[in-house]
Design a protein around this motif. Sequence first.
Motif, short mmCIF file in Angstrom:
data_model
loop_
_atom_site.label_atom_id
_atom_site.label_comp_id
_atom_site.label_asym_id
_atom_site.label_seq_id
_atom_site.Cartn_x
_atom_site.Cartn_y
_atom_site.Cartn_z
N ARG A 143 -36.96 23.04 -29.00
CA ARG A 143 -37.86 22.99 -27.86
C ARG A 143 -38.07 21.53 -27.46
N LYS A 144 -38.65 21.35 -26.32
CA LYS A 144 -38.87 20.03 -25.74
C LYS A 144 -39.66 19.16 -26.72
N VAL A 166 -34.71 22.30 -22.44
CA VAL A 166 -33.89 23.35 -23.04
C VAL A 166 -33.48 24.28 -21.91
N LYS A 188 -39.81 18.11 -35.67
CA LYS A 188 -40.19 19.20 -34.78
C LYS A 188 -41.49 18.84 -34.09
N PRO A 246 -45.95 23.60 -31.86
CA PRO A 246 -46.00 24.56 -30.76
C PRO A 246 -47.29 24.41 -29.97
#
Length: 93
Positions: free
Chosen positions: A40-41, A58, A87, A90
């Motif tokens: 993910r971004k 993405v 990472k 979220p």
Amino acid sequence: MDQIGQFLPLILIFAIMYFLLIRPQQKKVKEHQNMVEALRKGDRVVTQGGLIGKVVKVKEDNEVEVEVAEGVKVRVVKSTIAQVLSKTEPANG
């Protein structure tokens, strides 16, 4: 019974090859697919070519846009991402 005894070593060799080579490779491929699907971004990634950058976008068509330097963006096929260095968390909400 003799015929089964002749094939027993071949069956054992195949079983050993399966558990030592084939099964771990399948597990590794599955882990890589999960890693690629979870991109993910904002993730920092390394491509198989050795480029290190941050995922900017993405795309749905099996591509990601990676910024390798300020203002320098490259399109990369998702499957060529070798490793995710960090990472992003979220988004809640």
